[in-house]
Design an enzyme around this catalytic site. Structure first.
Site, PDB file in Angstrom:
ATOM      1  N   HIS A   1       0.819  -1.222   0.000  1.00  0.00           N
ATOM      2  CA  HIS A   1       0.000   0.000   0.000  1.00  0.00           C
ATOM      3  C   HIS A   1       0.842   1.256   0.000  1.00  0.00           C
ATOM      4  O   HIS A   1       0.552   2.211  -0.703  1.00  0.00           O
ATOM      5  CB  HIS A   1      -0.825   0.045   1.306  1.00  0.00           C
ATOM      6  CG  HIS A   1      -2.109  -0.665   1.185  1.00  0.00           C
ATOM      7  ND1 HIS A   1      -2.481  -1.654   2.055  1.00  0.00           N
ATOM      8  CD2 HIS A   1      -3.108  -0.523   0.300  1.00  0.00           C
ATOM      9  CE1 HIS A   1      -3.668  -2.089   1.696  1.00  0.00           C
ATOM     10  NE2 HIS A   1      -4.067  -1.427   0.640  1.00  0.00           N
TER      11      HIS A   1
ATOM     12  N   ARG B   1      -9.185   1.434 -11.132  1.00  0.00           N
ATOM     13  CA  ARG B   1      -9.433   0.570  -9.971  1.00  0.00           C
ATOM     14  C   ARG B   1     -10.726   1.034  -9.299  1.00  0.00           C
ATOM     15  O   ARG B   1     -10.695   1.892  -8.407  1.00  0.00           O
ATOM     16  CB  ARG B   1      -8.272   0.677  -8.980  1.00  0.00           C
ATOM     17  CG  ARG B   1      -6.980  -0.019  -9.409  1.00  0.00           C
ATOM     18  CD  ARG B   1      -5.913   0.157  -8.326  1.00  0.00           C
ATOM     19  NE  ARG B   1      -4.813  -0.764  -8.456  1.00  0.00           N
ATOM     20  CZ  ARG B   1      -3.573  -0.404  -8.832  1.00  0.00           C
ATOM     21  NH1 ARG B   1      -3.301   0.840  -9.113  1.00  0.00           N
ATOM     22  NH2 ARG B   1      -2.611  -1.302  -8.890  1.00  0.00           N
TER      23      ARG B   1
ATOM     24  N   ARG C   1     -11.808  -1.807 -14.441  1.00  0.00           N
ATOM     25  CA  ARG C   1     -11.719  -3.106 -13.773  1.00  0.00           C
ATOM     26  C   ARG C   1     -12.892  -3.231 -12.822  1.00  0.00           C
ATOM     27  O   ARG C   1     -13.140  -2.323 -12.015  1.00  0.00           O
ATOM     28  CB  ARG C   1     -10.407  -3.222 -12.986  1.00  0.00           C
ATOM     29  CG  ARG C   1     -10.392  -4.510 -12.167  1.00  0.00           C
ATOM     30  CD  ARG C   1      -9.059  -4.768 -11.555  1.00  0.00           C
ATOM     31  NE  ARG C   1      -8.816  -3.918 -10.398  1.00  0.00           N
ATOM     32  CZ  ARG C   1      -7.669  -3.941  -9.731  1.00  0.00           C
ATOM     33  NH1 ARG C   1      -6.688  -4.724 -10.124  1.00  0.00           N
ATOM     34  NH2 ARG C   1      -7.498  -3.166  -8.690  1.00  0.00           N
TER      35      ARG C   1
ATOM     36  N   GLU D   1      -3.414 -12.470 -13.204  1.00  0.00           N
ATOM     37  CA  GLU D   1      -2.789 -12.221 -11.899  1.00  0.00           C
ATOM     38  C   GLU D   1      -2.473 -13.527 -11.187  1.00  0.00           C
ATOM     39  O   GLU D   1      -1.881 -13.542 -10.114  1.00  0.00           O
ATOM     40  CB  GLU D   1      -3.742 -11.399 -11.017  1.00  0.00           C
ATOM     41  CG  GLU D   1      -4.121 -10.075 -11.633  1.00  0.00           C
ATOM     42  CD  GLU D   1      -4.998  -9.239 -10.729  1.00  0.00           C
ATOM     43  OE1 GLU D   1      -4.481  -8.312 -10.119  1.00  0.00           O
ATOM     44  OE2 GLU D   1      -6.200  -9.543 -10.650  1.00  0.00           O
TER      45      GLU D   1
ATOM     46  N   ASN E   1       1.733  -7.269  -9.920  1.00  0.00           N
ATOM     47  CA  ASN E   1       1.821  -7.248  -8.449  1.00  0.00           C
ATOM     48  C   ASN E   1       1.304  -8.570  -7.883  1.00  0.00           C
ATOM     49  O   ASN E   1       1.955  -9.227  -7.076  1.00  0.00           O
ATOM     50  CB  ASN E   1       0.970  -6.116  -7.862  1.00  0.00           C
ATOM     51  CG  ASN E   1       1.271  -4.773  -8.497  1.00  0.00           C
ATOM     52  OD1 ASN E   1       2.334  -4.578  -9.034  1.00  0.00           O
ATOM     53  ND2 ASN E   1       0.317  -3.858  -8.432  1.00  0.00           N
ATOM     54  N   ASP E   2       0.116  -8.944  -8.330  1.00  0.00           N
ATOM     55  CA  ASP E   2      -0.443 -10.197  -7.827  1.00  0.00           C
ATOM     56  C   ASP E   2       0.171 -11.402  -8.526  1.00  0.00           C
ATOM     57  O   ASP E   2       0.350 -12.449  -7.906  1.00  0.00           O
ATOM     58  CB  ASP E   2      -1.971 -10.203  -7.978  1.00  0.00           C
ATOM     59  CG  ASP E   2      -2.632  -9.487  -6.818  1.00  0.00           C
ATOM     60  OD1 ASP E   2      -2.228  -9.737  -5.666  1.00  0.00           O
ATOM     61  OD2 ASP E   2      -3.520  -8.655  -7.058  1.00  0.00           O
TER      62      ASP E   2
ATOM     63  N   ARG F   1       2.717  -9.867  -1.084  1.00  0.00           N
ATOM     64  CA  ARG F   1       3.221  -8.663  -1.758  1.00  0.00           C
ATOM     65  C   ARG F   1       3.528  -7.516  -0.804  1.00  0.00           C
ATOM     66  O   ARG F   1       4.141  -6.527  -1.190  1.00  0.00           O
ATOM     67  CB  ARG F   1       2.243  -8.219  -2.851  1.00  0.00           C
ATOM     68  CG  ARG F   1       0.903  -7.800  -2.336  1.00  0.00           C
ATOM     69  CD  ARG F   1      -0.074  -7.634  -3.474  1.00  0.00           C
ATOM     70  NE  ARG F   1      -0.186  -6.261  -3.920  1.00  0.00           N
ATOM     71  CZ  ARG F   1      -1.064  -5.839  -4.823  1.00  0.00           C
ATOM     72  NH1 ARG F   1      -1.883  -6.701  -5.403  1.00  0.00           N
ATOM     73  NH2 ARG F   1      -1.131  -4.591  -5.177  1.00  0.00           N
TER      74      ARG F   1
ATOM     75  N   CYS G   1      -0.340  -3.877 -16.314  1.00  0.00           N
ATOM     76  CA  CYS G   1      -0.827  -2.755 -15.505  1.00  0.00           C
ATOM     77  C   CYS G   1      -0.353  -2.839 -14.058  1.00  0.00           C
ATOM     78  O   CYS G   1      -0.766  -2.049 -13.232  1.00  0.00           O
ATOM     79  CB  CYS G   1      -2.353  -2.664 -15.556  1.00  0.00           C
ATOM     80  SG  CYS G   1      -3.171  -4.068 -14.791  1.00  0.00           S
TER      81      CYS G   1
HETATM   82  C1  LIG Z   1      -2.586  -4.139 -11.087  1.00  0.00           C
HETATM   83  C2  LIG Z   1      -2.774  -5.045 -10.152  1.00  0.00           C
HETATM   84  O1  LIG Z   1      -3.856  -4.976  -9.328  1.00  0.00           O
HETATM   85  P1  LIG Z   1      -3.788  -4.428  -7.804  1.00  0.00           P
HETATM   86  O2  LIG Z   1      -2.419  -3.866  -7.559  1.00  0.00           O
HETATM   87  O3  LIG Z   1      -4.871  -3.430  -7.692  1.00  0.00           O
HETATM   88  O4  LIG Z   1      -4.041  -5.693  -7.037  1.00  0.00           O
HETATM   89  C3  LIG Z   1      -1.800  -6.124  -9.920  1.00  0.00           C
HETATM   90  O5  LIG Z   1      -2.081  -7.038  -9.155  1.00  0.00           O
HETATM   91  O6  LIG Z   1      -0.707  -6.053 -10.538  1.00  0.00           O
HETATM   92 MG   LIG Z   2      -4.087  -7.268  -8.443  1.00  0.00          MG
END
Ligand SMILES: C=C(OP(=O)(O)O)C(=O)O
Ligand SMILES: [Mg+2]
Length: 558
Positions: free
Chosen positions: A214, A312, A346, A435, A458-459, A469, A506
């Site tokens: 975050h 988002r 999304r 993801e 990220n995921d 993460r 993304c």
């Molecule tokens: C873009 C993504 O979604 P978020 O960071 O909102 O989980 C990700 O997981 O890379």
């Molecule tokens: Mg994600």
């Protein structure tokens, strides 16, 4: 700027910089201020005047609520006067901060909480212990309710620390308000803290936190230089002037005023230089790569962007306890659609680190592996139906061509079901986020159902390496340069080329100028990132040919 503190022999060697993970580029320098530690309760005090203790309880809660209301008002004010770094785009974050702080003020004013604490004081507890016990009781009640409310229990800890500090006359824990620009240092930041960051914060340095935590995403969204996982930073005394480099992750300790001014000036010049670049993303030899924005609301839009690659939508409704109505959603989406020609929306990505109170999801022992993203549809199908209806209606009203995609798609059957429901509403382009490794492995098959893929690195990193993460100790596993992750991205990009359909990235990796060429070399067709990241990525790509990007990708894969 205050004088640096006298050297402390137990502090880290001021001659050498500390290092952590640079998670939000840019440099800043200024006096460091650590967030005050939560107060420790002294042993209970014998009470001779219970009425006075009850009055002290009431005045601590009143002071707490007033402080939160004041911070909410100042965040609301910031929303109209965004700071220089954020370039006017801190408005959304500040408005959201104001709302969260107002919600916390309402908790502090809860008559049941007051009644509980006062009655404990009347029964002979001193004010600090009465407040502590009442907050503990409130917290346990919330935790027992499960779901979102249980996850909000942590916010009560923050309020408890503040209320007890008021009662004991101690310095306030939580965000400092020194009245001058400063570098904020903390072990980590709570949701309320991150939401409440004022315009005085020059940079963030935390001892914990991962590259896609975050803290990192929030800092990047605001254009604040940030370093996470910086061991030893909490040992540097308050007032020490530090220089933070959010690109390299270096924190120089004990700068002179001249050195600090040089850092600030260098950052200003670099931002101005990058901002001067414009135009669509392309490599040196003209290969087009769309540079899109990741946004949480219309406030994050930039007029010169090529479009939005990730809207988002859950960020609009983070603190809602009642479901947003169809009309409310139409208004929020239409506000974005009216200002940009192309946008990928999304659908709600709720669960784990992004709880949505109004969903009332049950608590889970392992939330990152549980009901989140598209999986919420298994329990609450109406939520997705209403959201798709609202997206379709907002697109109709504005004439925009909105694309939609679902988060956390895992199987082809899930993707097919989502596509069916979106198309039934006339939504033109329907995609899936990649993801989960299962989705990447089946990218070719997925692309027979969907119009495009968007890789959420990220995921995808979190699930490929089984590494939380938000975990600073696992940052090496979450590094997008890990060949296993790159291989999954390559599989998706190749599948996209075969199908003749777009495959973008993304996740935060897309906004890193060192990684962007790699991703382009792997064959992705667009990169979507925090608005502040666009200029540096544009500049890097413009300096490399497609063949050079491919060479980098091959080298990284091997
Ligand atoms: C873009 C993504 O979604 P978020 O960071 O909102 O989980 C990700 O997981 O890379
Ligand atoms: Mg994600």
């Amino acid at each position: 700027m205050p004088e640096p503190s006298a050297p402390d022999p137990s502090a880290p060697d001021p001659s050498g910089p500390l290092t952590g993970l640079g998670v939000s580029r840019g440099r800043a320098a200024g006096p460091l201020i650590r967030m005050a530690a939560p107060p420790t309760l002294p042993p209970p005090r014998p009470v001779t005047d219970p009425a006075a203790e009850a009055a002290a309880v009431a005045s601590a809660l009143t002071a707490l609520a007033a402080d939160l209301t004041r911070r909410a008002a100042s965040a609301g004010h910031t929303a109209g006067h965004a700071n220089g770094h954020a370039d006017g785009h801190a408005d959304g974050a500040a408005a959201e901060a104001a709302e969260i702080l107002e919600a916390l003020a309402m908790i502090a004013e809860d008559p049941m909480l007051l009644e509980d604490a006062e009655s404990r004081a009347r029964d002979g507890m001193d004010a600090a212990h009465a407040l502590d016990a009442a907050f503990t009781q409130h917290r346990e009640a919330l935790a027992a309710l499960g779901g979102y409310l249980a996850e909000r229990a942590a916010d009560l800890d923050d309020l408890r620390h503040r209320a007890v500090a008021f009662a004991l006359g101690l310095p306030m824990p939580g965000l400092p308000a020194p009245g001058h620009p400063y570098v904020l240092v903390a072990e980590d930041l709570s949701p309320a803290d991150t939401a409440g960051l004022g315009p005085d914060v020059l940079a963030l340095v935390t001892e914990r936190g991962g590259p896609t935590s975050h803290t990192a995403i929030l800092a990047r969204g605001r254009g604040l230089p940030a370093v996470v996982a910086c061991a030893g930073i909490m040992d540097v005394p308050d007032g020490t002037v530090v220089g933070v480099d959010g690109g390299t992750g270096e924190v120089a300790v004990g700068l002179t005023e001249e050195q600090a001014a040089e850092v600030q000036e260098g950052d200003r010049a670099e931002r101005a230089r990058l901002a001067a670049g414009s135009g669509p993303g392309r490599t040196k030899d003209g290969h087009p790569v769309k540079l899109l924005l990741n946004i949480g609301s219309a406030q994050d839009l930039r007029p010169d962007a090529e479009g939005v690659g990730l809207f988002r939508t859950e960020f609009l409704f983070l603190d809602r306890t009642t479901a947003p109505s169809f009309e409310e959603q139409v208004a929020a989406y239409a506000e974005v659609f009216a200002q940009t020609e192309s946008v990928i929306v999304r659908t709600l990505d709720a669960g784990t680190d992004k709880p949505l109170p109004f969903l009332g999801l049950p608590a889970e022992p392992n939330p990152a592996l549980g009901v989140r993203g598209l999986r919420v549809d298994r329990l609450l199908p109406d939520v997705l139906d209403t959201q798709l209806d609202a997206i379709a209606e907002a697109a109709r009203k504005t004439g925009a061509e909105a694309w939609v995609m679902a988060p956390m798609v895992t199987t082809v059957a899930e993707a097919a079901g989502f596509v069916r429901r979106a198309r039934a509403r006339g939504i033109a382009r329907v995609g899936a986020m990649v993801e989960v490794p299962a989705a990447a492995l089946r990218a070719g098959r997925l692309l027979r159902e969907v119009d495009f893929l968007s890789i959420g690195t990220n995921d995808l990193a979190q699930y490929t390496f089984a590494a939380d993460r938000q975990h600073s100790a696992l940052a090496d596993l979450l590094d997008p340069r890990q060949p296993a992750l790159l291989q999954l991205i390559a599989m998706c990009a190749e599948a996209g080329q075969e199908a003749g359909k777009p495959v973008g990235v993304c996740g935060e990796a897309a906004g890193d100028p060192l990684l962007a060429p790699l991703l382009v070399g792997l064959g992705v067709t667009s990169l979507s990132m925090a608005p502040v990241c666009v200029p540096a990525v544009r500049e890097t790509l413009a300096g490399l040919t497609l063949a050079e990007c491919r060479d980098r990708a091959v080298a990284a894969l091997s």
